[in-house]
Design an enzyme around this catalytic site. Structure first.
Site, PDB file in Angstrom:
ATOM      1  N   LYS A  62      49.385  79.693  41.821  1.00  0.00           N
ATOM      2  CA  LYS A  62      49.873  79.561  43.203  1.00  0.00           C
ATOM      3  C   LYS A  62      49.309  80.682  44.057  1.00  0.00           C
ATOM      4  O   LYS A  62      48.861  80.468  45.192  1.00  0.00           O
ATOM      5  CB  LYS A  62      51.409  79.659  43.233  1.00  0.00           C
ATOM      6  CG  LYS A  62      52.150  78.425  42.783  1.00  0.00           C
ATOM      7  CD  LYS A  62      53.654  78.615  43.028  1.00  0.00           C
ATOM      8  CE  LYS A  62      54.480  77.570  42.307  1.00  0.00           C
ATOM      9  NZ  LYS A  62      55.918  77.811  42.367  1.00  0.00           N
ATOM     10  N   GLU A 103      53.267  71.983  48.036  1.00  0.00           N
ATOM     11  CA  GLU A 103      53.002  70.546  48.017  1.00  0.00           C
ATOM     12  C   GLU A 103      54.077  69.774  48.780  1.00  0.00           C
ATOM     13  O   GLU A 103      53.794  68.888  49.587  1.00  0.00           O
ATOM     14  CB  GLU A 103      52.968  70.032  46.560  1.00  0.00           C
ATOM     15  CG  GLU A 103      51.812  70.539  45.730  1.00  0.00           C
ATOM     16  CD  GLU A 103      52.143  71.814  44.960  1.00  0.00           C
ATOM     17  OE1 GLU A 103      52.975  72.622  45.443  1.00  0.00           O
ATOM     18  OE2 GLU A 103      51.558  72.006  43.875  1.00  0.00           O
ATOM     19  N   GLY A 143      65.017  73.991  37.910  1.00  0.00           N
ATOM     20  CA  GLY A 143      64.373  72.808  38.473  1.00  0.00           C
ATOM     21  C   GLY A 143      64.312  71.649  37.487  1.00  0.00           C
ATOM     22  O   GLY A 143      64.641  70.503  37.807  1.00  0.00           O
ATOM     23  N   ARG A 144      63.894  71.953  36.244  1.00  0.00           N
ATOM     24  CA  ARG A 144      63.705  70.862  35.278  1.00  0.00           C
ATOM     25  C   ARG A 144      65.031  70.378  34.674  1.00  0.00           C
ATOM     26  O   ARG A 144      65.034  69.491  33.828  1.00  0.00           O
ATOM     27  CB  ARG A 144      62.722  71.294  34.192  1.00  0.00           C
ATOM     28  CG  ARG A 144      63.043  72.623  33.536  1.00  0.00           C
ATOM     29  CD  ARG A 144      61.845  73.149  32.753  1.00  0.00           C
ATOM     30  NE  ARG A 144      62.068  74.495  32.212  1.00  0.00           N
ATOM     31  CZ  ARG A 144      61.829  75.611  32.873  1.00  0.00           C
ATOM     32  NH1 ARG A 144      61.390  75.563  34.110  1.00  0.00           N
ATOM     33  NH2 ARG A 144      62.034  76.793  32.311  1.00  0.00           N
TER      34      ARG A 144
HETATM   35  O1  F6P Z   1      56.094  74.230  38.887  1.00  0.00           O
HETATM   36  C1  F6P Z   1      56.989  75.243  39.111  1.00  0.00           C
HETATM   37  C2  F6P Z   1      58.267  74.782  39.723  1.00  0.00           C
HETATM   38  O2  F6P Z   1      58.956  75.914  40.118  1.00  0.00           O
HETATM   39  C3  F6P Z   1      59.132  73.928  38.787  1.00  0.00           C
HETATM   40  O3  F6P Z   1      59.839  74.663  37.884  1.00  0.00           O
HETATM   41  C4  F6P Z   1      59.969  73.216  39.786  1.00  0.00           C
HETATM   42  O4  F6P Z   1      60.635  72.145  39.196  1.00  0.00           O
HETATM   43  C5  F6P Z   1      58.923  72.831  40.805  1.00  0.00           C
HETATM   44  O5  F6P Z   1      58.065  73.952  40.853  1.00  0.00           O
HETATM   45  C6  F6P Z   1      59.421  72.471  42.162  1.00  0.00           C
HETATM   46  O6  F6P Z   1      60.083  73.515  42.792  1.00  0.00           O
HETATM   47  P1  F6P Z   1      60.999  73.265  44.046  1.00  0.00           P
HETATM   48  O7  F6P Z   1      62.096  72.351  43.639  1.00  0.00           O
HETATM   49  O8  F6P Z   1      61.501  74.611  44.452  1.00  0.00           O
HETATM   50  O9  F6P Z   1      60.158  72.638  45.128  1.00  0.00           O
END
Ligand code: F6P
Length: 532
Positions: free
Chosen positions: A501, A205, A256-257
């Site tokens: 995915k 995305e 990430g979170r």
């Molecule tokens: O949804 C899965 C995930 O890996 C989350 O844990 C993460 O915050 C998000 O996608 C975005 O990932 P990235 O920062 O690597 O683009």
């Protein structure tokens, strides 16, 4: 790693089961308050920046002491220490989870030099952009998803009172073009800074939206991509390949979170400035210290995590509603959704064994008072009991005290109504000018009965400052850790996002070619329908 004991294999668990069997369904908040005039004092707790009233919960001193025993038997304090010192608590990925190191003062946490070097560099750069007369930047567009979106998207409006008045912030996350299109429509390339935020710099995305942004920038007269694109990522090489050479990095030990404290917080720093960003980190650090050293009985993240387990596993409550009575916190429930449900939405323990009990509740909510006019009906009179977490802020940052008084009165009234309810007898004695004349008054009284005894927690902040927000977020990070530790799951991985995915990569070319071979009938039928 210490050999953790799973909660359901402890003595305290059996004792809690027995306690719940004997008292769970008969416990009544109204009589608990009537019996104990000290209940509010003994069940309210102080922590940095956050006061918590737990007295409207289905607990008493005996439950709390059994829950503390459960935490001790499960070695939650040792597991906390293991996380804080940088052991690889994320066992499936062999990594530490060191978000706390991102907010430790220089010289005090693991990786301190690296952390503070990036922080200093990022904050100095943010200050240069905030000098809008010199930088010419008026719009900041964060392109990221999940943890690379939800933290800044939540914190920037929360701290609006502290934000730069000449900078506007936009957040693009969805690969749906309806997200980026209206944002770009508003912008002029010469005044726009794009922050491409992705830990991995491979997320479909984000990469797709970054490509659209770059194309739009060049097609609309943008000239200097180096000045107008910045990346926040652990994958500096991929950012360079994309054509971005201003990069603020972070590390694989930041989930990430849990990443808003890292370079992912750049939009927050751009909004509120270096000093306020440091105050946000300080507030989180203060909560880290509270979590690290306070005995379980007064340790707020421990108590909330234990309460979550009490409700999920003993009362069987499947969800928790969050009601921040502060419009700035409108994205806080969404932020908490990822934090809690991606962390603790797991079905096997650390040894890979299927769990015989439930884990993450559904976390959801809206700011008050909006939620009151939507789903609070169900919270008061529905068949399910849903614990509610109210967040009240004593001092507003606007100049309308009359509005704030109404807001606070509403928040207090809702927790009061959930607890007190209204008996059928009371309802029968009331005048009901809006009710139908045709309905039997006895029947009507049943419709107007509130069972009450519905639990809630109220968190109170003095003011929604950067420091207070930092403490509030860290409180939630640690409470999620505590319930995850009791359940003996890995709260730091997210394998559950992988399958979709992979299937998407298979379906994308099929959408173009129409090839449905090997697909299940439903997916094949839908694919044809979407193409025809
Ligand atoms: O949804 C899965 C995930 O890996 C989350 O844990 C993460 O915050 C998000 O996608 C975005 O990932 P990235 O920062 O690597 O683009």
């Amino acid at each position: 790693m210490n050999p953790a004991i799973r909660c359901d294999r402890t003595r305290a668990w059996s004792r809690l089961m027995e306690f719940h069997r004997l008292h769970g369904s008969t416990f009544d908040l109204r009589s608990a308050f009537a019996k104990d005039p000290q209940r509010f004092e003994s069940l309210s707790f102080e922590s940095p920046e956050v006061f918590a009233d737990l007295s409207k919960n289905l607990i008493d001193a005996s439950v709390l002491s059994l829950l503390a025993e459960l935490a001790r038997e499960c070695a939650v304090e040792q597991r906390r220490d293991s996380m804080l010192t940088g052991n690889p608590v994320n066992v499936t990925e062999g990594r530490p989870a060191l978000h706390t190191a991102l907010r430790a003062p220089r010289g005090q946490g693991p990786f301190s030099e690296q952390v503070h070097d990036v922080l200093d560099r990022m904050l100095a750069w943010a200050e240069r952009i905030r000098d809008t007369a010199a930088s010419g930047i008026r719009h900041v567009v964060n392109i990221g998803i999940g943890g690379s979106d939800l933290g800044p998207q939540m914190a920037v409006p929360a701290l609006d009172a502290y934000a730069h008045r000449d900078l506007r912030f936009h957040f693009v996350s969805n690969v749906d073009g309806h997200d980026i299109t209206p944002v770009l429509r508003e912008l002029d390339p010469s005044e726009t800074l794009f922050v491409i935020a992705s830990k991995t710099f491979t997320t479909q995305e984000t990469m797709a939206n970054a490509g659209v942004a770059r194309e739009w920038f060049l097609a609309n007269g943008g000239t200097d991509t180096r000045k107008h694109f910045v990346a926040t990522t652990t994958n500096v090489q991929a950012a360079a390949e994309f054509g971005i050479d201003t990069t603020f990095g972070f590390w694989d030990w930041v989930g990430g979170r849990y990443s808003l404290w890292s370079a992912i917080g750049l939009p927050i720093a751009l909004a509120i400035g270096a000093d306020n960003f440091r105050a946000l980190l300080d507030g989180a650090h203060a909560m880290d210290v509270h979590f690290a050293i306070t005995p379980i009985e007064r340790n707020l993240p421990m108590l909330l995590g234990l309460l979550d387990v009490w409700y999920r596993n003993f009362h069987g409550f499947g969800s928790r509603s969050v009601a921040p009575y502060h419009q700035g916190l409108k994205r806080f429930p969404a932020y908490l959704q990822q934090l809690e449900m991606e962390s603790n939405g797991k079905r096997v323990d650390l040894a890979g064994e299927s769990l015989p009990f439930s884990t993450s509740p559904v976390v959801w909510g809206e700011p008050g008072t909006n939620g009151q006019h939507a789903y609070f009906q169900m919270l008061h009179q529905g068949t399910d009991v849903i614990p509610v977490e109210f967040i009240l802020v004593r001092t507003p940052t606007h100049g309308h005290p009359e509005l704030h008084a109404k807001l606070l009165a509403n928040g207090l009234a809702q927790s009061q109504a959930l607890m007190l309810g209204k008996s059928t007898q009371q309802a029968a004695g009331e005048r009901t000018p809006t009710a139908s004349n045709a309905i039997d008054p006895g029947v009507l009284a049943h419709h107007r009965t509130f069972p009450g005894n519905r639990p809630s927690t109220t968190l109170v902040l003095e003011k929604l400052t950067p420091r207070a927000l930092g403490s509030l977020i860290a409180l939630h990070e640690h409470r999620v850790f505590v319930s995850g530790a009791l359940w003996n799951i890995n709260s730091f991985d997210q394998w559950g996002v992988e399958l979709g995915k992979a299937l998407c990569s298979d379906l994308l070319p099929r959408l173009a070619s129409g090839d449905t071979e090997g697909l299940d009938d439903s997916t094949a039928g839908l694919l044809r329908r979407l193409r025809d």
